[in-house]
Design an enzyme around this catalytic site. Structure first.
Site, PDB file in Angstrom:
ATOM      1  N   ASN A   9       0.828  -1.217  -0.020  1.00 38.77           N
ATOM      2  CA  ASN A   9      -0.115  -0.002  -0.152  1.00 38.77           C
ATOM      3  C   ASN A   9       0.910   1.317  -0.041  1.00 38.77           C
ATOM      4  O   ASN A   9       1.638   1.650   0.993  1.00 38.77           O
ATOM      5  CB  ASN A   9      -1.016   0.049   1.087  1.00 38.77           C
ATOM      6  CG  ASN A   9      -1.877   1.110   1.309  1.00 38.77           C
ATOM      7  OD1 ASN A   9      -1.620   2.301   0.971  1.00 38.77           O
ATOM      8  ND2 ASN A   9      -3.186   0.800   1.621  1.00 38.77           N
ATOM      9  N   ASN A  11       0.233   4.325  -0.174  1.00 36.12           N
ATOM     10  CA  ASN A  11      -0.360   5.343   0.824  1.00 36.12           C
ATOM     11  C   ASN A  11       0.320   5.104   2.059  1.00 36.12           C
ATOM     12  O   ASN A  11       0.668   6.137   2.939  1.00 36.12           O
ATOM     13  CB  ASN A  11      -2.214   5.550   0.907  1.00 36.12           C
ATOM     14  CG  ASN A  11      -2.448   6.013  -0.382  1.00 36.12           C
ATOM     15  OD1 ASN A  11      -2.019   6.800  -1.061  1.00 36.12           O
ATOM     16  ND2 ASN A  11      -3.570   5.009  -0.894  1.00 36.12           N
ATOM     17  N   ASP A  68      -1.438  -4.436  10.787  1.00 36.59           N
ATOM     18  CA  ASP A  68      -2.502  -4.933  10.231  1.00 36.59           C
ATOM     19  C   ASP A  68      -3.589  -3.961  11.003  1.00 36.59           C
ATOM     20  O   ASP A  68      -3.280  -3.506  12.164  1.00 36.59           O
ATOM     21  CB  ASP A  68      -2.965  -6.386  10.593  1.00 36.59           C
ATOM     22  CG  ASP A  68      -4.198  -6.781   9.708  1.00 36.59           C
ATOM     23  OD1 ASP A  68      -4.532  -5.977   8.615  1.00 36.59           O
ATOM     24  OD2 ASP A  68      -4.838  -7.903   9.942  1.00 36.59           O
ATOM     25  N   THR A  69      -4.658  -3.384  10.344  1.00 34.82           N
ATOM     26  CA  THR A  69      -5.593  -2.259  10.914  1.00 34.82           C
ATOM     27  C   THR A  69      -7.018  -2.766  10.627  1.00 34.82           C
ATOM     28  O   THR A  69      -7.380  -3.405   9.723  1.00 34.82           O
ATOM     29  CB  THR A  69      -5.260  -1.127  10.216  1.00 34.82           C
ATOM     30  OG1 THR A  69      -4.082  -0.686  10.192  1.00 34.82           O
ATOM     31  CG2 THR A  69      -6.274   0.065  10.501  1.00 34.82           C
ATOM     32  N   TYR A 150     -11.494   3.521   4.748  1.00 39.75           N
ATOM     33  CA  TYR A 150     -12.598   4.179   5.490  1.00 39.75           C
ATOM     34  C   TYR A 150     -12.655   5.665   5.926  1.00 39.75           C
ATOM     35  O   TYR A 150     -13.600   6.107   6.548  1.00 39.75           O
ATOM     36  CB  TYR A 150     -13.201   3.370   6.726  1.00 39.75           C
ATOM     37  CG  TYR A 150     -13.402   1.969   6.518  1.00 39.75           C
ATOM     38  CD1 TYR A 150     -14.810   1.641   6.227  1.00 39.75           C
ATOM     39  CD2 TYR A 150     -12.209   1.001   6.266  1.00 39.75           C
ATOM     40  CE1 TYR A 150     -15.004   0.223   5.981  1.00 39.75           C
ATOM     41  CE2 TYR A 150     -12.862  -0.500   6.309  1.00 39.75           C
ATOM     42  CZ  TYR A 150     -14.263  -0.619   5.940  1.00 39.75           C
ATOM     43  OH  TYR A 150     -14.721  -2.006   5.757  1.00 39.75           O
ATOM     44  N   ASP A 151     -11.588   6.309   5.470  1.00 42.58           N
ATOM     45  CA  ASP A 151     -11.242   7.717   6.128  1.00 42.58           C
ATOM     46  C   ASP A 151     -12.372   8.812   6.063  1.00 42.58           C
ATOM     47  O   ASP A 151     -12.585   9.329   6.823  1.00 42.58           O
ATOM     48  CB  ASP A 151      -9.932   8.051   5.368  1.00 42.58           C
ATOM     49  CG  ASP A 151      -8.490   7.860   6.122  1.00 42.58           C
ATOM     50  OD1 ASP A 151      -8.736   6.971   6.982  1.00 42.58           O
ATOM     51  OD2 ASP A 151      -7.612   8.297   5.662  1.00 42.58           O
TER      52      ASP A 151
END
Length: 192
Positions: A9, A11, A68-69, A150-151
């Site tokens: 990722n 970002n 991991d988030t 989900y920001d």
């Protein structure tokens, strides 16, 4: 010090690079020619972070950290949690995930949620874990153009805008990943 961040990722990579001291050269999976699809089969965020970090350390021999988030929504008993990236199914798609979440919360008044990041660091044969939590709520609709995942639907406590309405600097100071990375950075500086 060379340190691999086990992510594809871009970002996330850019977000983390801004926070690390200049003494640490951050490498991506692409930088070490790892194009493997590392299966995240654990049922916890910590477990998935550990799987990714161990895979890189064992196969490529690098000191490495992985994260991991998950977004944990109170009214959904902690869902989507460890399944946040693929909440609406495969292939993972942020837009579909947000739409599913907003639909699931349609008739709910409790919109409390938290983002949680777990980081596993493999460093010189030892393993360390760092956690970051950002509490807030799920908005009724998307707001903002920045960020990812989900920001646009997450508003942190004591703020009047979504993560997607914040600059990366504002977000990094308070975000789950930012808090976990701050712990990681403080730890790396303490042993530097």
């Amino acid at each position: 010090m060379k340190l691999v961040f086990a992510t594809n990722n871009q970002n996330k990579l850019a977000e983390v690079q801004k926070m690390l001291p200049d003494s640490i050269e951050l490498l991506s999976l692409k930088d070490i020619n790892c194009f493997d699809d590392i299966e995240e089969t654990a049922t916890t965020l910590e477990g998935n972070a550990q799987i990714k970090a161990d895979y890189i350390t064992e196969k490529f021999g690098y000191n490495c950290f992985a994260d991991d988030t998950g977004l944990e929504v109170e009214a959904l008993n902690g869902a989507p949690g460890v399944y946040s990236a693929r909440y609406a199914g495969e292939p993972s798609n942020s837009e579909s995930n947000m739409q599913k979440l907003l639909t699931e919360l349609n008739d709910k008044t409790n919109r409390k949620a938290q983002f949680r990041t777990s980081i596993c660091l493999n460093l010189d044969g030892k393993q360390f874990f760092f956690d970051g939590i950002c509490r807030g709520e799920i908005l009724l609709q998307k707001q903002g153009e920045h960020g990812f995942g989900y920001d646009p639907v997450f508003q942190p406590e004591e703020h009047n805008k979504s993560f997607a309405e914040m600059t990366s600097e504002e977000k990094n100071k308070i975000s789950h990943r930012g808090l976990a990375i701050q712990q990681l950075v403080a730890f790396l500086k303490s042993i530097d």
